[in-house]
Design a protein around this motif. Sequence first.
Motif, mmCIF file in Angstrom:
data_model
loop_
_atom_site.group_PDB
_atom_site.id
_atom_site.type_symbol
_atom_site.label_atom_id
_atom_site.label_comp_id
_atom_site.label_asym_id
_atom_site.label_seq_id
_atom_site.Cartn_x
_atom_site.Cartn_y
_atom_site.Cartn_z
ATOM 1 N N ILE A 40 0.833 -1.208 0.000
ATOM 2 C CA ILE A 40 0.000 0.000 0.000
ATOM 3 C C ILE A 40 0.867 1.257 0.000
ATOM 4 N N ASN A 41 1.923 1.277 0.832
ATOM 5 C CA ASN A 41 2.882 2.388 0.838
ATOM 6 C C ASN A 41 2.185 3.744 0.886
ATOM 7 N N HIS A 42 1.470 3.984 1.958
ATOM 8 C CA HIS A 42 0.692 5.218 2.113
ATOM 9 C C HIS A 42 1.541 6.447 1.818
ATOM 10 N N GLY A 43 0.978 7.348 1.050
ATOM 11 C CA GLY A 43 1.642 8.619 0.769
ATOM 12 C C GLY A 43 2.233 8.705 -0.616
ATOM 13 N N TYR A 44 2.764 7.571 -1.114
ATOM 14 C CA TYR A 44 3.402 7.590 -2.423
ATOM 15 C C TYR A 44 2.846 6.543 -3.388
ATOM 16 N N GLY A 45 2.302 5.467 -2.866
ATOM 17 C CA GLY A 45 1.838 4.418 -3.752
ATOM 18 C C GLY A 45 2.980 3.722 -4.453
ATOM 19 N N VAL A 46 2.688 3.137 -5.618
ATOM 20 C CA VAL A 46 3.716 2.465 -6.409
ATOM 21 C C VAL A 46 3.898 3.222 -7.718
ATOM 22 N N ALA A 47 5.110 3.157 -8.259
ATOM 23 C CA ALA A 47 5.427 3.930 -9.461
ATOM 24 C C ALA A 47 4.874 3.284 -10.720
ATOM 25 N N SER A 48 4.783 1.957 -10.761
ATOM 26 C CA SER A 48 4.292 1.267 -11.953
ATOM 27 C C SER A 48 3.597 -0.015 -11.525
ATOM 28 N N PRO A 49 2.656 -0.496 -12.340
ATOM 29 C CA PRO A 49 1.918 -1.723 -11.980
ATOM 30 C C PRO A 49 2.851 -2.922 -11.879
ATOM 31 N N SER A 51 -6.638 9.730 -4.587
ATOM 32 C CA SER A 51 -5.773 9.803 -3.418
ATOM 33 C C SER A 51 -6.604 9.595 -2.156
ATOM 34 N N ASP A 52 -5.938 9.217 -1.064
ATOM 35 C CA ASP A 52 -6.622 9.166 0.219
ATOM 36 C C ASP A 52 -6.010 10.207 1.141
ATOM 37 N N GLU A 53 -6.323 10.125 2.428
ATOM 38 C CA GLU A 53 -5.822 11.142 3.358
ATOM 39 C C GLU A 53 -4.310 11.116 3.500
ATOM 40 N N HIS A 54 -3.673 10.031 3.075
ATOM 41 C CA HIS A 54 -2.228 9.906 3.169
ATOM 42 C C HIS A 54 -1.507 10.411 1.916
ATOM 43 N N GLY A 55 -2.250 10.664 0.841
ATOM 44 C CA GLY A 55 -1.620 11.070 -0.420
ATOM 45 C C GLY A 55 -1.930 10.056 -1.508
ATOM 46 N N ARG A 56 -0.937 9.770 -2.379
ATOM 47 C CA ARG A 56 -1.153 8.797 -3.450
ATOM 48 C C ARG A 56 -1.524 7.432 -2.863
ATOM 49 N N LYS A 57 -2.397 6.757 -3.546
ATOM 50 C CA LYS A 57 -2.974 5.532 -3.010
ATOM 51 C C LYS A 57 -2.679 4.339 -3.914
ATOM 52 N N THR A 58 -2.163 3.278 -3.322
ATOM 53 C CA THR A 58 -1.976 2.021 -4.041
ATOM 54 C C THR A 58 -3.221 1.161 -3.869
ATOM 55 N N GLU A 59 -3.670 0.573 -4.950
ATOM 56 C CA GLU A 59 -4.748 -0.396 -4.879
ATOM 57 C C GLU A 59 -4.227 -1.739 -5.357
ATOM 58 N N TYR A 60 -4.900 -2.805 -4.960
ATOM 59 C CA TYR A 60 -4.474 -4.125 -5.398
ATOM 60 C C TYR A 60 -5.671 -5.062 -5.462
ATOM 61 N N GLU A 61 -5.558 -6.022 -6.337
ATOM 62 C CA GLU A 61 -6.496 -7.132 -6.392
ATOM 63 C C GLU A 61 -5.772 -8.351 -5.822
ATOM 64 N N CYS A 65 -0.930 -17.074 -2.797
ATOM 65 C CA CYS A 65 -1.560 -15.778 -3.042
ATOM 66 C C CYS A 65 -0.994 -15.107 -4.283
ATOM 67 N N HIS A 66 -1.844 -14.355 -4.960
ATOM 68 C CA HIS A 66 -1.418 -13.563 -6.113
ATOM 69 C C HIS A 66 -1.981 -12.153 -5.969
ATOM 70 N N TYR A 67 -1.126 -11.143 -6.177
ATOM 71 C CA TYR A 67 -1.535 -9.754 -6.109
ATOM 72 C C TYR A 67 -1.311 -9.080 -7.462
ATOM 73 N N ASP A 68 -2.269 -8.273 -7.900
ATOM 74 C CA ASP A 68 -2.075 -7.306 -8.968
ATOM 75 C C ASP A 68 -2.080 -5.935 -8.314
ATOM 76 N N ILE A 69 -0.975 -5.212 -8.422
ATOM 77 C CA ILE A 69 -0.768 -3.977 -7.659
ATOM 78 C C ILE A 69 -0.638 -2.813 -8.627
ATOM 79 N N TYR A 70 -1.311 -1.710 -8.333
ATOM 80 C CA TYR A 70 -1.270 -0.541 -9.216
ATOM 81 C C TYR A 70 -1.602 0.708 -8.408
ATOM 82 N N SER A 91 2.749 -7.389 -10.682
ATOM 83 C CA SER A 91 2.069 -8.559 -10.133
ATOM 84 C C SER A 91 3.016 -9.290 -9.196
ATOM 85 N N LEU A 92 2.467 -9.884 -8.163
ATOM 86 C CA LEU A 92 3.286 -10.482 -7.108
ATOM 87 C C LEU A 92 2.687 -11.813 -6.682
ATOM 88 N N ASN A 93 3.530 -12.847 -6.628
ATOM 89 C CA ASN A 93 3.124 -14.157 -6.128
ATOM 90 C C ASN A 93 3.697 -14.355 -4.727
#
Length: 364
Positions: free
Chosen positions: A189-198, A223-233, A213-218, A200-202
């Motif tokens: 999630i890295n509150h405040g900055y998010g991730v720079a590019s999409p 944004s949320d109260e912390h700044g840039r927001k990372t989302e994931y499936e 587990c498998h994650y798709d991260i983008y 996938s993570l096993n």
Amino acid sequence: MSSPRSLPIIKASGTHYEVGYQIGIKTKELIHSALKKELFDKAVSKINADSEYKQLYDGYLSVVAEEYPQYVEEMQGIADGSGTSFQKIFICSLYEFQLLLVEKSASLRCTDVFVNTEKATCFGHNEDAVEEDVNICYILDADIVNDRPRGRLLVDRERFVCFCYPAMNVLLRACLSATSPIHLREIIINHGYGVASPVSLNVAFLSDKQTLCHYDIYTSRNSDEHGRKTEYEYLEIRKQKETAGEQYGEKYTYGYFFHGNEFRSVKNVCDIHPNSAKRTQFLASLCTSAVTTKANVKELLGHDRIYQTMESKDKIGVMVTIATAVFDLDKEELEIYDNTRPHANIEPNIVFKLDACGSIKPLK
């Protein structure tokens, strides 16, 4: 493929700077080969000639220095050990940024196959890259003492084995420090900055070998109260049952799962290469009951319709499968197939023993 493959194992221990310095000395030739690549050369030239791109580079560096200063120290050690500049080593770690600078894409990449049945709990990964990367990669066996916990890296030790190109992907490297599923999600999630590019993570934890587990991260457009927001499936690959479902807002499936380098549940995050779509279609055509063992995983990753030797859409080079890794959670072993196309009866070139305490021992 015309060039011979070589996948050295590099051992390093000490503080982040000390480990970086050892890596720099031991992989000096690999690093200098990487610095000669046309893609890298164009990216460096653009950064140093264009103030807009220099500002982007400075922004990346500022965030990493704030969030993970230890990794900046490690990259400085790599630079010092290899006799090159820190700027070049840091740019090496920004592969997606390099592609952005020269208006290319990296959509033709890796393949993953998961099996979680009564017969086997494992997943395999084909590491695909351009042909010129074949002899600049290595396996790092590291034991790092975090002598000054700062930023987001607060664990006192990092102990891991990983497949590496010169420099590092900071997000994926940080994930190796995760001590639990909750800790991993905090890193992602890295509150405040998010991730720079999409990405996938096993993921699998030896403390819970029943679930893969498998994650798709983008990065979210919001944004949320912390700044840039990372989302994931997030998807769990569980044992035993026969149908997929959804629970507590998180998806799960059973027995067999695959990933052909396209986000399975998130649309329009990044371009999908036609070959990635073909790989996914092929893997999707297989019924769950036909993929139940580790031998099946190896057969699929070595299959003609999966194993890669082809020209990429964006002409960054001929894409090849550099190596295959199979994580056998039943035996708690990591198998690596280097210069060997995996099949059911093929033995790995290298085996590492994994255990819940984090120790990693090469078996051969």
